[in-house]
Design an enzyme around this catalytic site. Sequence first.
Site, PDB file in Angstrom:
ATOM      1  N   ASP A   6      -2.879   9.701   7.338  1.00  0.00           N
ATOM      2  CA  ASP A   6      -2.045   8.500   7.226  1.00  0.00           C
ATOM      3  C   ASP A   6      -2.222   7.997   5.795  1.00  0.00           C
ATOM      4  OD1 ASP A   6      -0.930   5.989   7.232  1.00  0.00           O
ATOM      5  OD2 ASP A   6      -2.199   5.163   8.814  1.00  0.00           O
TER       6      ASP A   6
ATOM      7  N   LYS B 292       2.129   3.370  -2.885  1.00  0.00           N
ATOM      8  CA  LYS B 292       3.158   3.911  -1.988  1.00  0.00           C
ATOM      9  C   LYS B 292       4.525   3.269  -2.255  1.00  0.00           C
ATOM     10  CE  LYS B 292       3.599   4.845   2.996  1.00  0.00           C
ATOM     11  NZ  LYS B 292       2.866   4.694   4.274  1.00  0.00           N
TER      12      LYS B 292
ATOM     13  N   GLU C 151       5.789   7.774  10.736  1.00  0.00           N
ATOM     14  CA  GLU C 151       4.652   6.992  11.236  1.00  0.00           C
ATOM     15  C   GLU C 151       4.857   6.511  12.680  1.00  0.00           C
ATOM     16  OE1 GLU C 151       4.223   4.100   8.108  1.00  0.00           O
ATOM     17  OE2 GLU C 151       3.562   5.633   6.690  1.00  0.00           O
TER      18      GLU C 151
ATOM     19  N   ASP D 228       4.674  -2.274  13.588  1.00  0.00           N
ATOM     20  CA  ASP D 228       3.640  -1.859  12.620  1.00  0.00           C
ATOM     21  C   ASP D 228       3.521  -2.905  11.518  1.00  0.00           C
ATOM     22  OD1 ASP D 228       2.086  -0.735  10.616  1.00  0.00           O
ATOM     23  OD2 ASP D 228       3.108   1.204  10.625  1.00  0.00           O
TER      24      ASP D 228
HETATM   25  P1  ADP Z   1      -1.239  -0.207   5.659  1.00  0.00           P
HETATM   26  O1  ADP Z   1      -0.552   0.500   6.772  1.00  0.00           O
HETATM   27  O2  ADP Z   1      -0.334  -1.069   4.859  1.00  0.00           O
HETATM   28  O3  ADP Z   1      -2.083   0.681   4.831  1.00  0.00           O
HETATM   29  P2  ADP Z   1      -3.257  -1.289   7.492  1.00  0.00           P
HETATM   30  O4  ADP Z   1      -2.634  -0.913   8.764  1.00  0.00           O
HETATM   31  O5  ADP Z   1      -4.505  -0.621   7.123  1.00  0.00           O
HETATM   32  O6  ADP Z   1      -2.232  -1.295   6.293  1.00  0.00           O
HETATM   33  O7  ADP Z   1      -3.513  -2.866   7.568  1.00  0.00           O
HETATM   34  C1  ADP Z   1      -4.180  -3.568   6.571  1.00  0.00           C
HETATM   35  C2  ADP Z   1      -4.098  -5.020   6.891  1.00  0.00           C
HETATM   36  O8  ADP Z   1      -4.728  -5.259   8.142  1.00  0.00           O
HETATM   37  C3  ADP Z   1      -4.770  -5.903   5.865  1.00  0.00           C
HETATM   38  O9  ADP Z   1      -3.925  -6.967   5.513  1.00  0.00           O
HETATM   39  C4  ADP Z   1      -5.992  -6.405   6.619  1.00  0.00           C
HETATM   40  O10 ADP Z   1      -6.387  -7.676   6.199  1.00  0.00           O
HETATM   41  C5  ADP Z   1      -5.479  -6.448   8.033  1.00  0.00           C
HETATM   42  N1  ADP Z   1      -6.571  -6.468   9.001  1.00  0.00           N
HETATM   43  C6  ADP Z   1      -7.546  -5.544   9.192  1.00  0.00           C
HETATM   44  N2  ADP Z   1      -8.394  -5.943  10.141  1.00  0.00           N
HETATM   45  C7  ADP Z   1      -7.958  -7.143  10.573  1.00  0.00           C
HETATM   46  C8  ADP Z   1      -8.424  -8.077  11.543  1.00  0.00           C
HETATM   47  N3  ADP Z   1      -9.524  -7.867  12.243  1.00  0.00           N
HETATM   48  N4  ADP Z   1      -7.710  -9.208  11.717  1.00  0.00           N
HETATM   49  C9  ADP Z   1      -6.597  -9.434  10.991  1.00  0.00           C
HETATM   50  N5  ADP Z   1      -6.134  -8.629  10.069  1.00  0.00           N
HETATM   51  C10 ADP Z   1      -6.793  -7.475   9.861  1.00  0.00           C
HETATM   52 MG    MG Z   2       0.108   1.843   8.077  1.00  0.00          MG
END
Ligand code: ADP
Ligand code: MG
Length: 623
Positions: free
Chosen positions: A25, A91, A188, A210
Amino acid sequence: MALLQISEPGQSLDPHQRRVAVGIDLGTTHSLVAAVRHGIAECLPADDGRVILPSVVRYLDPVQGGAGRQIGFDALAAQVQDPANTVSSVKRLMGRSLAQVVDVDKLSYNVVEQDGMAVVETVAGRKTPMEVSAEILATLRFRAEDSFDDELYGAVITVPAYFDDAQRQATKDAAQLAGIHVLRLINEPTAAAIAYGLDNGSEGIYAIYDLGGGTFDISILRLTKGVFEVMATGGDSALGGDDYDQALAAWALAQQGVSAALNASERAAVHAEARRVKETLSSSSSEMFRSSVAGWHIEQAVSPSDFEACTAALTARTMTAVRKVLRDAGVSKDEVQGVVMVGGSTRMPIIRRTVGAFFEREPLTNLNPDEVVALGAAIQANALAGNSRDGDLLLLDVIPLSLGIETMGGLVERIVPRNSAIPTARAQDFTTYQDGQTALALHVVQGERDLVADCRSLARFELRGIPPMVAGAARIRVTFTVDADGLLSVSAREQGSGVEARVDVKPAYGLSDEQIAAMLQDSFATAQQDIASRALVEARVDADRMIAATRTALAADADLLAPAELQQIDELMASLAAIVGSEDAAAIEAATTALAKGTESFAALRMNRGIQQALSGKKLEEV
Ligand code: ADP
Ligand code: MG
C-alpha cells in the site's frame, strides 16, 4: 476499473518453492508491506516492530558530507527542522504536471516543472516523484526480503481507483526503479474488499469509505458473479486527517487567545501536537494539548466533544461526498450491503458513528484500517505468484469500455465488448470495399456508441500490400489482443497473401473511472438515437456501394445494353444519387433496392459474357 475473479487450478507448492510475493500500500501518508504467511495475510514489521512506514523522504546536503537520505520515521522527525528537503505526500505529484497538482502551496517543499512533470527541488538536486516513491518502495522491499530471507519475486501495488493511466504508469516506474517486479496494480477499495473476503461473499453493493491522512476516497463497488466493478468513485483529494489536526490546532490556539503568526516550523510543531492529541482521543476521554510557540506556552484540555465540535464541518464534508457518489452510482443507501472502513482516520469514533448512522448499519472495522489495503494486496499477490492452493481465487481485470474498429460510413464494429475479462483475444473478418483496393486504413476506437464520432479514438494504422482483387474478395482478419496489464494490440492480416500490419495501444490511457462512467451513461441515454443514425449510415453506405458497382459495370459492359435500358439505369442511379445525402434512411433504401432490381437483367448479361470469356480457349475437361 472492474475486476473479475476466476478459479486458478494451482498446485500447492513446497514451502521452499514458494515465491515471496507481497502487497504494498503506497499511501500518501503511510506505506505498508504485507504478505501471506501460513495462509494468513499479515503486515511485515520493521526492526522496531512498527508496520507503518511514513511516506516521507528527507534528502541531505551532499556538500555537508551527508550524502544520503532519511526515510520513514527519521525523515518525519526531521520535517519540523528541515521542511524544504523533507518530501511528504509525494503521491500527489505522481504522474502529474505542476498545474495538475492539488494544493501544491500546502506542501512544505518546492515543486517545479520539468519535462511536463512536477518534480521536487532539494539540496541534493531535483527529484522526480518516481524517485522519491522508489525510496519508499525499496525500503519496503528490503524489509520483505529480510523478513523472508529470500529475494522478492514480485508485488501487487495499490493505487486509488481514480488514478488515471499516467498516475498508474508513474507508480509502475517507481517500482521498477526500486527493483520490484509489479505483478499487478489494483485499486485500493478493491484491495480493502478482498481483505474482508467480500469477494467470496454474497453479491451486492459495497461502499468503501477511506479517510487517510490527506485524502478522502469513497467508492461504490458492485460484486456480481465474482466481478468487482467500480460503480462510482468520489471524495476529496484535499481532505484528510491532516485537516482534523489543523482544525484542532487552530481551535486550541484560539482558546488560549494566541494571535501571533507562526513560522513554518512552529506550525509544524503545533500540528504534530494536534495530531498526537487527536489520535489519543480516539481511545481516551480527554487529553492535554501542550505546546510552546512564539513565546506562548499553551496548555489546553481537549475533550472528545470539543474535538468533534471543532472538526464537525470536515466530517460533514465527507458525508456530502458520500451522498454524491451514491447519486452518481444510481444507488440508494439502503441498497448498500456493507460499508468497509479504510484509513487511519476512520479510527476516530465520530467517523464510525456518523457513517454507521447514515447507512443504518455497523461499518466493518474489525481489520486494522491502516492495514486493510495492504492485506488485500498481499492476498492478491500470493494468488498471482502461484502460491495459492487449489480453488484459491485470482482476480483479473475486465475491460471497462468496448473496443472496436471503424467501418464504412463512420460506424463502429465492436470487437471486444466491455467487461470482457483480460487477457483476451478476439478476431473478426473484414473485406475490401472497392475493386483493386490494395490498402486498408484501420481506426481503433473505444466506447459504447455506434458512431465513431462519439467514441474515443485510440490508434490508426494501415494494412498495405493487399493484392488487387474485386471488392469483397479479400479476407482481412483483424485480431484484438489485450494482455494482463490491459495493453491492447491490434493486428490485421490478409488471409490469402499473408500481408500483415499491427499496432499497440493502451486502451485505458488517460481515462478516469468518472469519464468511463460518463461515456457509458452517454451510450445508454443515446441508444435510441444511435440506432437511427446507424440505420441512416448503413443505408448511405449501401447506396454508395450500389452506385459504384453500377458505374464499374457500365464502364466495362455498357455495350450489352439497348439505349432504352441504359437510360433507365442512368435514371435510377441519378435518383438514388440525388437522395443519398438526405436524412431519410427508408427512402434511400427504397431507391437502392430500385436500382438493384433495375440492373438485375444487366447483371445476368454480364455474367454470361464473363463465363463465355472464361471458357473460351479452354477444353471442357479443364473446366
Ligand atoms: P494514507 O492512506 O493517506 O497514507 P493513513 O490511512 O495511514 O493515510 O491515515 C493516516 C491518518 O490517520 C493520519 O492523519 C493519522 O493522524 C490518522 N490516524 C492514525 N491513527 C489514528 C487514531 N488512532 N485516531 C485518529 N486518527 C488516526
Ligand atoms: Mg490509504
